[in-house]
Design a protein around this motif. Structure first.
Motif, PDB file in Angstrom:
ATOM      1  N   MET A  65      42.893  40.344  38.076  1.00  0.00           N
ATOM      2  CA  MET A  65      44.069  41.176  38.315  1.00  0.00           C
ATOM      3  C   MET A  65      44.528  41.769  36.990  1.00  0.00           C
ATOM      4  O   MET A  65      44.741  41.046  36.011  1.00  0.00           O
ATOM      5  CB  MET A  65      45.190  40.341  38.931  1.00  0.00           C
ATOM      6  CG  MET A  65      46.435  41.133  39.285  1.00  0.00           C
ATOM      7  SD  MET A  65      46.112  42.292  40.644  1.00  0.00           S
ATOM      8  CE  MET A  65      47.764  42.918  40.955  1.00  0.00           C
ATOM      9  N   GLY A 113      47.331  44.388  35.122  1.00  0.00           N
ATOM     10  CA  GLY A 113      48.612  45.079  35.212  1.00  0.00           C
ATOM     11  C   GLY A 113      48.886  45.850  33.930  1.00  0.00           C
ATOM     12  O   GLY A 113      48.676  45.319  32.834  1.00  0.00           O
ATOM     13  N   TYR A 116      48.785  48.422  38.922  1.00  0.00           N
ATOM     14  CA  TYR A 116      48.063  47.171  39.137  1.00  0.00           C
ATOM     15  C   TYR A 116      46.723  47.457  39.814  1.00  0.00           C
ATOM     16  O   TYR A 116      46.621  48.344  40.674  1.00  0.00           O
ATOM     17  CB  TYR A 116      48.862  46.219  40.027  1.00  0.00           C
ATOM     18  CG  TYR A 116      50.154  45.722  39.423  1.00  0.00           C
ATOM     19  CD1 TYR A 116      50.179  44.594  38.622  1.00  0.00           C
ATOM     20  CD2 TYR A 116      51.355  46.401  39.649  1.00  0.00           C
ATOM     21  CE1 TYR A 116      51.367  44.129  38.074  1.00  0.00           C
ATOM     22  CE2 TYR A 116      52.542  45.946  39.105  1.00  0.00           C
ATOM     23  CZ  TYR A 116      52.542  44.810  38.314  1.00  0.00           C
ATOM     24  OH  TYR A 116      53.723  44.360  37.771  1.00  0.00           O
ATOM     25  N   GLN A 153      43.206  45.237  45.588  1.00  0.00           N
ATOM     26  CA  GLN A 153      44.543  45.686  45.200  1.00  0.00           C
ATOM     27  C   GLN A 153      44.435  46.859  44.238  1.00  0.00           C
ATOM     28  O   GLN A 153      43.646  46.830  43.285  1.00  0.00           O
ATOM     29  CB  GLN A 153      45.322  44.563  44.522  1.00  0.00           C
ATOM     30  CG  GLN A 153      45.573  43.354  45.391  1.00  0.00           C
ATOM     31  CD  GLN A 153      46.682  42.477  44.834  1.00  0.00           C
ATOM     32  OE1 GLN A 153      47.873  42.782  44.961  1.00  0.00           O
ATOM     33  NE2 GLN A 153      46.296  41.364  44.219  1.00  0.00           N
ATOM     34  N   TYR A 194      47.739  49.526  43.174  1.00  0.00           N
ATOM     35  CA  TYR A 194      49.035  50.085  43.556  1.00  0.00           C
ATOM     36  C   TYR A 194      49.912  50.344  42.344  1.00  0.00           C
ATOM     37  O   TYR A 194      49.686  49.811  41.247  1.00  0.00           O
ATOM     38  CB  TYR A 194      49.751  49.177  44.552  1.00  0.00           C
ATOM     39  CG  TYR A 194      50.194  47.832  44.019  1.00  0.00           C
ATOM     40  CD1 TYR A 194      51.503  47.627  43.585  1.00  0.00           C
ATOM     41  CD2 TYR A 194      49.319  46.745  43.985  1.00  0.00           C
ATOM     42  CE1 TYR A 194      51.931  46.392  43.121  1.00  0.00           C
ATOM     43  CE2 TYR A 194      49.735  45.503  43.530  1.00  0.00           C
ATOM     44  CZ  TYR A 194      51.031  45.338  43.097  1.00  0.00           C
ATOM     45  OH  TYR A 194      51.443  44.105  42.628  1.00  0.00           O
ATOM     46  N   ALA A 222      53.997  50.362  41.008  1.00  0.00           N
ATOM     47  CA  ALA A 222      55.278  49.725  41.304  1.00  0.00           C
ATOM     48  C   ALA A 222      56.321  50.180  40.289  1.00  0.00           C
ATOM     49  O   ALA A 222      56.075  50.128  39.075  1.00  0.00           O
ATOM     50  CB  ALA A 222      55.143  48.204  41.272  1.00  0.00           C
ATOM     51  N   TRP A 281      57.192  50.358  45.668  1.00  0.00           N
ATOM     52  CA  TRP A 281      55.750  50.272  45.427  1.00  0.00           C
ATOM     53  C   TRP A 281      54.985  51.098  46.454  1.00  0.00           C
ATOM     54  O   TRP A 281      55.485  51.378  47.544  1.00  0.00           O
ATOM     55  CB  TRP A 281      55.274  48.817  45.468  1.00  0.00           C
ATOM     56  CG  TRP A 281      55.397  48.163  46.811  1.00  0.00           C
ATOM     57  CD1 TRP A 281      56.481  47.518  47.323  1.00  0.00           C
ATOM     58  CD2 TRP A 281      54.385  48.116  47.829  1.00  0.00           C
ATOM     59  NE1 TRP A 281      56.217  47.071  48.596  1.00  0.00           N
ATOM     60  CE2 TRP A 281      54.945  47.418  48.928  1.00  0.00           C
ATOM     61  CE3 TRP A 281      53.082  48.592  47.927  1.00  0.00           C
ATOM     62  CZ2 TRP A 281      54.222  47.195  50.116  1.00  0.00           C
ATOM     63  CZ3 TRP A 281      52.366  48.363  49.106  1.00  0.00           C
ATOM     64  CH2 TRP A 281      52.943  47.670  50.163  1.00  0.00           C
ATOM     65  N   ARG A 288      47.618  49.729  47.780  1.00  0.00           N
ATOM     66  CA  ARG A 288      47.003  48.627  48.512  1.00  0.00           C
ATOM     67  C   ARG A 288      47.234  47.342  47.732  1.00  0.00           C
ATOM     68  O   ARG A 288      46.889  47.268  46.550  1.00  0.00           O
ATOM     69  CB  ARG A 288      45.505  48.883  48.672  1.00  0.00           C
ATOM     70  CG  ARG A 288      44.761  47.821  49.465  1.00  0.00           C
ATOM     71  CD  ARG A 288      43.310  48.232  49.668  1.00  0.00           C
ATOM     72  NE  ARG A 288      42.574  47.221  50.405  1.00  0.00           N
ATOM     73  CZ  ARG A 288      41.296  47.345  50.749  1.00  0.00           C
ATOM     74  NH1 ARG A 288      40.625  48.447  50.419  1.00  0.00           N
ATOM     75  NH2 ARG A 288      40.682  46.400  51.418  1.00  0.00           N
ATOM     76  N   ARG A 289      47.823  46.337  48.399  1.00  0.00           N
ATOM     77  CA  ARG A 289      48.171  45.127  47.657  1.00  0.00           C
ATOM     78  C   ARG A 289      48.194  43.898  48.554  1.00  0.00           C
ATOM     79  O   ARG A 289      48.299  43.990  49.776  1.00  0.00           O
ATOM     80  CB  ARG A 289      49.538  45.284  46.990  1.00  0.00           C
ATOM     81  CG  ARG A 289      50.699  45.390  47.968  1.00  0.00           C
ATOM     82  CD  ARG A 289      52.059  45.435  47.275  1.00  0.00           C
ATOM     83  NE  ARG A 289      52.403  44.168  46.656  1.00  0.00           N
ATOM     84  CZ  ARG A 289      53.623  43.853  46.203  1.00  0.00           C
ATOM     85  NH1 ARG A 289      54.600  44.763  46.285  1.00  0.00           N
ATOM     86  NH2 ARG A 289      53.881  42.693  45.666  1.00  0.00           N
ATOM     87  N   TYR A 290      48.081  42.747  47.892  1.00  0.00           N
ATOM     88  CA  TYR A 290      48.385  41.472  48.529  1.00  0.00           C
ATOM     89  C   TYR A 290      49.914  41.369  48.555  1.00  0.00           C
ATOM     90  O   TYR A 290      50.544  41.300  47.496  1.00  0.00           O
ATOM     91  CB  TYR A 290      47.806  40.307  47.742  1.00  0.00           C
ATOM     92  CG  TYR A 290      46.295  40.210  47.758  1.00  0.00           C
ATOM     93  CD1 TYR A 290      45.549  40.779  48.775  1.00  0.00           C
ATOM     94  CD2 TYR A 290      45.612  39.527  46.746  1.00  0.00           C
ATOM     95  CE1 TYR A 290      44.168  40.676  48.794  1.00  0.00           C
ATOM     96  CE2 TYR A 290      44.237  39.418  46.765  1.00  0.00           C
ATOM     97  CZ  TYR A 290      43.516  39.994  47.785  1.00  0.00           C
ATOM     98  OH  TYR A 290      42.143  39.890  47.806  1.00  0.00           O
ATOM     99  N   TYR A 291      50.482  41.338  49.735  1.00  0.00           N
ATOM    100  CA  TYR A 291      51.927  41.474  49.860  1.00  0.00           C
ATOM    101  C   TYR A 291      52.547  40.198  50.408  1.00  0.00           C
ATOM    102  O   TYR A 291      52.307  39.821  51.550  1.00  0.00           O
ATOM    103  CB  TYR A 291      52.242  42.654  50.784  1.00  0.00           C
ATOM    104  CG  TYR A 291      53.716  42.942  50.957  1.00  0.00           C
ATOM    105  CD1 TYR A 291      54.488  43.335  49.882  1.00  0.00           C
ATOM    106  CD2 TYR A 291      54.319  42.824  52.197  1.00  0.00           C
ATOM    107  CE1 TYR A 291      55.832  43.612  50.029  1.00  0.00           C
ATOM    108  CE2 TYR A 291      55.664  43.097  52.363  1.00  0.00           C
ATOM    109  CZ  TYR A 291      56.420  43.492  51.277  1.00  0.00           C
ATOM    110  OH  TYR A 291      57.756  43.761  51.426  1.00  0.00           O
ATOM    111  N   SER A 341      49.594  41.711  53.970  1.00  0.00           N
ATOM    112  CA  SER A 341      48.982  42.595  52.984  1.00  0.00           C
ATOM    113  C   SER A 341      48.382  43.828  53.644  1.00  0.00           C
ATOM    114  O   SER A 341      48.080  43.830  54.836  1.00  0.00           O
ATOM    115  CB  SER A 341      47.891  41.836  52.218  1.00  0.00           C
ATOM    116  OG  SER A 341      48.406  40.676  51.597  1.00  0.00           O
TER     117      SER A 341
END
Length: 418
Positions: free
Chosen positions: A66, A68, A83, A110, A112, A114, A127, A130-133, A149
């Motif tokens: 991941m 950022g 991200y 992911q 996206y 934000a 945001w 596409r993300r783990y939400y 997500s």
């Protein structure tokens, strides 16, 4: 295919970013071993159960990275960030069938933007992408029981009377939700309210998912011979308790869903009509009891009802894991879990799995990583579990264990989260 090229490009560019400017959050696990049928690392899972007990029971190699990056900081303290997450997997170490198939796969789960810490919205976040939400899971089974997500956008953590409100709009299809029917699309509204302090150390959290399918009562159904995409809904109520009985954290969860919402907070099988209902109750507890002793317990009860007997069943699961640091860098681990699936029409399936392991670890705590484990896993199942297993599954009659009702694996595993 295009997503794969993008992922490879991001992976190649990642080292070019200044280390101080990039937030990096990696994870890696790898397993290798042999089983009692003279094959490779094998994993045991029960048909109809939504998860399996992980220790010594995960096959192949999986990693994710991941990234950022702060893109801009406003004069009001707000921050625009980008991200992206890359993941790589290889099941070549797995011998689930007599002819295991391997090969690397790479994905971009992911990506996206934000806009965080907005003063005008009380520090909330906007945001899109596409993300783990807001995922919630049980660690020892990696069961994502609350997982809305997907691809969309929303506003997150808006202060409302001491609580935090979040709303997301997401668009789903089979590319992002493999359980959907081919060709179906769905619009999903996700509402969450968290932080209602109802007792010392305890808070309630609420979630509501509303799904509108592409043929859900709008007069725009599919052509002749094609399935009609249905919508649905899911309601989640979770109580989160800290310092239960002076030690450990506890979660008690009740979920109800219908139609395409009878899943984990995302769009599920869009062939499900309004007759399909799911009620789920989860109890999960984990604690670092003292510096050396850690533990986790989980119990799941889930009932699916439907006119179609093939979609009606009850799944129950209970298990736990113990971790004890013999020294600052050597741990003993034990993991025991039992799954039971009772179809409406058919015999009850059962699977019991046990793992014992010795681990070389960075510390004696339950969650301290990295960890290198030497493990022994034994599983036992019944005739109904063998009959229900898919072709080539380890439990199936044509799987690696043939007509046997038990098997074991011995292997090594590495896990780290930086």
């Amino acid at each position: 295919m295009r997503m794969r090229y993008i992922a490879w490009a991001l992976l190649a560019l990642a080292p070019a970013f200044p280390a101080a400017a990039v937030e990096i959050d990696p994870y890696l696990r790898a397993h290798a071993g042999v089983n009692s049928a003279h094959g490779g690392q094998t994993c045991f899972g029960l048909a109809g159960a939504e998860a399996k007990y992980r220790l010594g029971n995960e096959c192949g190699v999986y990693g994710e990275l991941m990234l950022g990056q702060q893109l801009q900081r406003g004069t009001d303290g707000s921050v625009l960030k980008g991200y992206a997450m890359l993941n790589l997997a290889n099941n070549a170490a797995s011998s689930n069938a007599r002819r295991p198939q391997g090969g690397w796969s790479i994905g971009l789960p992911q990506a996206y933007l934000a806009l965080e810490n907005l003063p005008a919205l009380g520090g909330a976040t906007l945001w899109a992408g596409r993300r783990y939400y807001k995922r919630e899971s049980t660690h020892i089974t990696d069961f994502m029981y609350w997982n809305p997500s997907g691809l969309g956008g929303g506003i997150e953590n808006v202060p409302v009377g001491g609580l935090q409100f979040s709303y997301a709009f997401l668009h789903d299809d089979r590319q992002t939700m493999p359980t959907m029917q081919a060709g179906d699309t769905a619009s999903r509204h996700d509402f969450q309210l968290r932080g209602w302090n109802v007792n010392p150390g305890g808070a309630l959290e609420f979630g509501l998912t509303l799904i509108h399918g592409n043929g859900d009562g709008n007069g725009e159904g599919k052509g002749e011979g094609e399935s009609e995409g249905h919508g649905g809904a899911m309601l989640t109520v979770q109580h989160r308790q800290k310092n239960l009985a002076g030690v450990g954290d506890n979660r008690l969860v009740v979920q109800w869903g219908r139609g395409a919402g009878a899943d984990n907070g995302a769009t599920g099988d869009t062939s499900n009509g309004s007759d399909v209902h799911r009620l789920r109750i989860i109890e999960g507890w984990h604690a670092q009891v003292n510096r050396r002793l850690g533990a986790e317990l989980v119990a799941v009860w889930q009932r699916d009802t439907a006119r179609d007997p093939a979609k009606a069943k009850t799944w129950a699961s209970a298990g736990g894991r113990l971790s004890y640091g013999v020294t600052d860098h050597i741990k003993l681990l034990a993991d025991l879990g039992h799954d039971r699936v009772a179809p409406r029409n058919g015999p009850v399936r059962r699977l019991t799995k046990f793992t014992g392991a010795v681990a070389l670890s960075s510390g004696p705590g339950y969650f301290e990583r990295p960890e290198l484990r030497l493990f022994f896993t034994h599983a036992r199942w019944n005739d109904a579990a063998r009959a229900a297993a898919g072709s080539g599954d380890p439990l199936a009659a044509n799987g690696i264990f043939g007509k046997a009702l038990s098997g074991y694996t011995v292997g090594i595993a590495f896990e780290n989260a930086w």
